[in-house]
Design a protein around this motif. Structure first.
Motif, mmCIF file in Angstrom:
data_model
loop_
_atom_site.group_PDB
_atom_site.id
_atom_site.type_symbol
_atom_site.label_atom_id
_atom_site.label_comp_id
_atom_site.label_asym_id
_atom_site.label_seq_id
_atom_site.Cartn_x
_atom_site.Cartn_y
_atom_site.Cartn_z
ATOM 1 N N PHE A 127 24.628 60.664 23.052
ATOM 2 C CA PHE A 127 24.768 60.964 24.414
ATOM 3 C C PHE A 127 25.109 62.556 24.497
ATOM 4 C CE2 PHE A 127 24.798 56.628 25.174
ATOM 5 C CZ PHE A 127 23.849 56.626 26.549
ATOM 6 N N VAL A 128 26.105 62.751 23.737
ATOM 7 C CA VAL A 128 26.721 64.172 23.448
ATOM 8 C C VAL A 128 27.141 64.186 22.161
ATOM 9 C CG1 VAL A 128 28.990 63.139 24.398
ATOM 10 C CG2 VAL A 128 28.744 65.759 24.354
ATOM 11 N N GLY A 129 26.483 65.012 21.315
ATOM 12 C CA GLY A 129 26.963 65.231 20.072
ATOM 13 C C GLY A 129 26.097 66.305 19.335
ATOM 14 N N PRO A 130 26.390 66.706 18.039
ATOM 15 C CA PRO A 130 25.843 67.908 17.548
ATOM 16 C C PRO A 130 24.269 67.725 17.348
ATOM 17 C CG PRO A 130 26.782 66.310 15.870
ATOM 18 C CD PRO A 130 27.325 65.741 17.079
ATOM 19 N N HIS A 131 23.656 68.783 17.106
ATOM 20 C CA HIS A 131 22.263 68.995 17.059
ATOM 21 C C HIS A 131 21.456 68.028 16.364
ATOM 22 C CE1 HIS A 131 22.756 71.117 13.426
ATOM 23 N NE2 HIS A 131 21.370 71.019 13.278
ATOM 24 N N TYR A 132 22.150 67.452 15.164
ATOM 25 C CA TYR A 132 21.456 66.613 14.387
ATOM 26 C C TYR A 132 21.756 65.028 14.724
ATOM 27 C CZ TYR A 132 26.242 67.275 12.208
ATOM 28 O OH TYR A 132 27.480 67.131 12.233
ATOM 29 N N THR A 133 22.249 64.945 15.662
ATOM 30 C CA THR A 133 22.866 63.506 16.178
ATOM 31 C C THR A 133 22.459 63.026 17.506
ATOM 32 O OG1 THR A 133 24.652 63.546 14.705
ATOM 33 C CG2 THR A 133 24.734 61.732 16.465
ATOM 34 N N GLN A 134 22.455 64.066 18.516
ATOM 35 C CA GLN A 134 22.348 63.950 19.876
ATOM 36 C C GLN A 134 20.614 63.398 19.940
ATOM 37 O OE1 GLN A 134 20.485 65.050 22.709
ATOM 38 N NE2 GLN A 134 21.899 64.434 24.417
ATOM 39 N N ALA A 135 20.462 62.415 20.901
ATOM 40 C CA ALA A 135 19.260 61.617 21.010
ATOM 41 C C ALA A 135 17.863 62.571 21.015
ATOM 42 C CB ALA A 135 19.218 60.694 22.270
ATOM 43 N N ALA B 154 17.962 76.090 23.092
ATOM 44 C CA ALA B 154 18.146 74.839 22.492
ATOM 45 C C ALA B 154 19.496 74.463 21.980
ATOM 46 C CB ALA B 154 17.018 74.754 21.343
ATOM 47 N N ALA B 155 20.440 75.691 21.394
ATOM 48 C CA ALA B 155 21.416 75.601 20.963
ATOM 49 C C ALA B 155 22.572 75.278 21.852
ATOM 50 C CB ALA B 155 21.830 76.724 20.001
ATOM 51 N N ASP B 156 22.257 75.254 23.066
ATOM 52 C CA ASP B 156 23.169 74.940 24.569
ATOM 53 C C ASP B 156 23.178 73.630 24.643
ATOM 54 O OD1 ASP B 156 24.619 74.667 26.686
ATOM 55 O OD2 ASP B 156 23.678 76.288 27.611
ATOM 56 N N SER B 157 24.141 72.808 24.157
ATOM 57 C CA SER B 157 24.367 71.493 24.283
ATOM 58 C C SER B 157 24.216 70.886 25.577
ATOM 59 C CB SER B 157 25.476 70.813 23.337
ATOM 60 O OG SER B 157 26.547 71.230 24.094
ATOM 61 N N ARG B 158 24.800 71.563 26.505
ATOM 62 C CA ARG B 158 24.753 71.163 28.009
ATOM 63 C C ARG B 158 23.280 70.746 28.578
ATOM 64 N NH1 ARG B 158 27.036 76.219 31.244
ATOM 65 N NH2 ARG B 158 25.340 77.227 30.035
ATOM 66 N N ARG B 159 22.134 71.441 27.813
ATOM 67 C CA ARG B 159 20.841 71.116 28.314
ATOM 68 C C ARG B 159 20.489 69.452 27.928
ATOM 69 N NH1 ARG B 159 17.925 75.609 29.207
ATOM 70 N NH2 ARG B 159 19.338 76.693 27.871
ATOM 71 N N GLY C 141 18.794 70.825 34.143
ATOM 72 C CA GLY C 141 20.053 71.425 34.365
ATOM 73 C C GLY C 141 20.891 71.361 33.171
ATOM 74 N N LEU C 142 22.176 71.897 33.293
ATOM 75 C CA LEU C 142 23.050 71.963 32.246
ATOM 76 C C LEU C 142 24.244 71.090 32.645
ATOM 77 C CD1 LEU C 142 22.920 75.683 31.865
ATOM 78 C CD2 LEU C 142 21.643 74.078 30.723
ATOM 79 N N LEU C 143 24.719 70.162 31.804
ATOM 80 C CA LEU C 143 25.954 69.246 32.056
ATOM 81 C C LEU C 143 26.931 69.444 30.753
ATOM 82 C CD1 LEU C 143 26.870 67.187 34.037
ATOM 83 C CD2 LEU C 143 25.636 65.440 32.440
ATOM 84 N N SER C 144 28.009 69.804 31.068
ATOM 85 C CA SER C 144 29.045 69.979 30.172
ATOM 86 C C SER C 144 29.347 68.937 29.349
ATOM 87 C CB SER C 144 30.309 70.442 30.818
ATOM 88 O OG SER C 144 30.919 69.585 31.833
ATOM 89 N N ASP C 145 29.991 69.164 28.252
ATOM 90 C CA ASP C 145 30.494 67.943 27.457
ATOM 91 C C ASP C 145 31.414 67.289 27.897
ATOM 92 O OD1 ASP C 145 28.660 68.898 25.438
ATOM 93 O OD2 ASP C 145 30.064 69.571 24.092
ATOM 94 N N PHE D 70 22.436 66.895 29.894
ATOM 95 C CA PHE D 70 21.450 66.465 31.267
ATOM 96 C C PHE D 70 20.486 65.607 30.942
ATOM 97 C CE2 PHE D 70 19.137 67.207 34.894
ATOM 98 C CZ PHE D 70 19.670 67.450 35.965
ATOM 99 N N LEU D 71 19.815 65.611 29.741
ATOM 100 C CA LEU D 71 18.665 64.879 29.755
ATOM 101 C C LEU D 71 19.139 63.384 29.502
ATOM 102 C CD1 LEU D 71 16.051 66.820 27.355
ATOM 103 C CD2 LEU D 71 15.744 65.389 29.401
ATOM 104 N N SER D 72 20.213 63.308 28.474
ATOM 105 C CA SER D 72 20.933 61.918 28.138
ATOM 106 C C SER D 72 21.622 61.338 29.270
ATOM 107 C CB SER D 72 21.751 62.194 26.997
ATOM 108 O OG SER D 72 22.796 62.751 27.289
ATOM 109 N N MET D 73 22.261 62.123 30.165
ATOM 110 C CA MET D 73 22.818 61.217 31.027
ATOM 111 C C MET D 73 22.471 61.121 32.413
ATOM 112 S SD MET D 73 26.219 60.699 29.964
ATOM 113 C CE MET D 73 27.211 60.336 31.284
ATOM 114 N N ILE D 74 21.352 61.827 32.897
ATOM 115 C CA ILE D 74 20.793 62.155 34.279
ATOM 116 C C ILE D 74 19.436 61.574 34.148
ATOM 117 C CG2 ILE D 74 20.323 63.307 36.186
ATOM 118 C CD1 ILE D 74 22.876 64.849 35.715
#
Length: 293
Positions: A129-137, A96-101, A13-17, A104-108
């Motif tokens: 957990f929530v960050g720019p594309h070059y940092t988020q896990a 892939a540019a949508d950080s909400r995707r 799913g999609l989860l907001s910042d 969702f992976l990192s939190m749920i």
């Protein structure tokens, strides 16, 4: 945190910042608390479960295997996981540019993986957990595979992920969106590694900074034109994922056959990049002298 597979939804799913900021606790960052999945689910938007590419199980299985294989040295997991995550989560760059995707992976789906891979001393940083594309896990791995692959060939991705400074530094640069530039950097670093030079990470940082600085005045696309990717081939690869078997664990998967990077274009850049790398320390010393003056 237990390595047992947690109770997770069947689809992504999609989860907001904002939701991550609200519910991410220090206990979760330390791996001592489980996420409040009920509350997070209410704040998320489900992706169509009719699309098999959004099914959670293949991703979760991949992450569990990575944690088992590389339990003694988590950074080693990056080069194994990046191409396989990319080939499992088949999507366009816009998706892939949508950080909400990734949130969702990192939190749920896999907060345990984030902690396993990125915990330093006590906790994993919020940006994992929530960050720019070059940092988020997860996004850092997917984008590493996307930016450094050559069409269906993921071998350059393994090189990029083996040299962690490429992920930490090079991926932040705007010029890396130019495929021949990304390929030339990786091929030059591969040459240096093969020759047995020391301080490869420092050289990667120096090279990346020099290439980016020179790119502000030189237009790499004029020196080394890039052929547009075949969008129809990418769409076919995404569609074919519904019937494709799980990605192989003991050999590289095949990426989208949307056009390899032109070696002719890379060859046009390599001499310039070699010169930039050779001259970079001289420039730094000269700048230091000028500042002292």
């Amino acid at each position: 945190m237990s390595r047992n597979t947690p109770a997770i939804p069947s689809g992504l799913g999609l989860l907001s910042d904002a939701a991550v900021t609200k519910y991410l606790s220090r206990g979760m960052q330390a791996g001592q608390e489980k996420p409040p999945r009920g509350a997070l689910a209410k704040m998320s938007v489900a992706l169509p479960e009719t699309e098999e590419r959004w099914h959670v199980e293949p991703v979760r299985r991949l992450l569990d295997e990575a944690m088992n294989r590389f339990d003694g040295d988590p950074p080693l997991a990056d080069r194994w996981l990046a191409p396989r995550l990319h080939a499992t989560l088949r999507m366009t760059r816009a998706e892939a540019a949508d950080s909400r995707r990734w949130n969702f992976l990192s939190m749920i789906v896999a907060p345990d993986y984030v902690v396993w891979r990125h915990r330093r001393r006590e906790i994993a940083q919020v940006a994992r957990f929530v960050g720019p594309h070059y940092t988020q896990a997860f996004s850092r791995l997917w984008w590493a595979a996307e930016l450094f692959r050559s069409g269906e060939d993921y071998r350059p991705v393994e090189v990029a992920c083996r040299i962690q400074d490429v992920l930490n530094t090079t991926m932040r640069l705007d010029v890396i969106d130019h495929r021949p530039t990304a390929a030339a950097i990786i091929q030059l670093l591969q040459r240096l590694e093969d020759s047995g030079v020391s301080g490869l990470g420092d050289r990667a940082n120096t090279l990346s900074s020099a290439v980016n600085a020179a790119g502000s005045t030189l237009v790499y696309d004029v020196l080394a034109p890039d052929e547009p990717a075949d969008e129809d081939a990418l769409a076919d690869w995404i569609t074919a994922g519904a019937l494709a078997p799980a990605v192989p664990w003991d050999r590289l998967p095949d990426g989208p056959d949307d056009g390899a990077v032109s070696q002719h274009a890379v060859d046009a850049l390599l001499p310039l990049f070699e010169r930039l790398l050779a001259e970079a320390p001289l420039r730094q010393r000269q700048r230091a002298v000028e500042e002292d003056e």
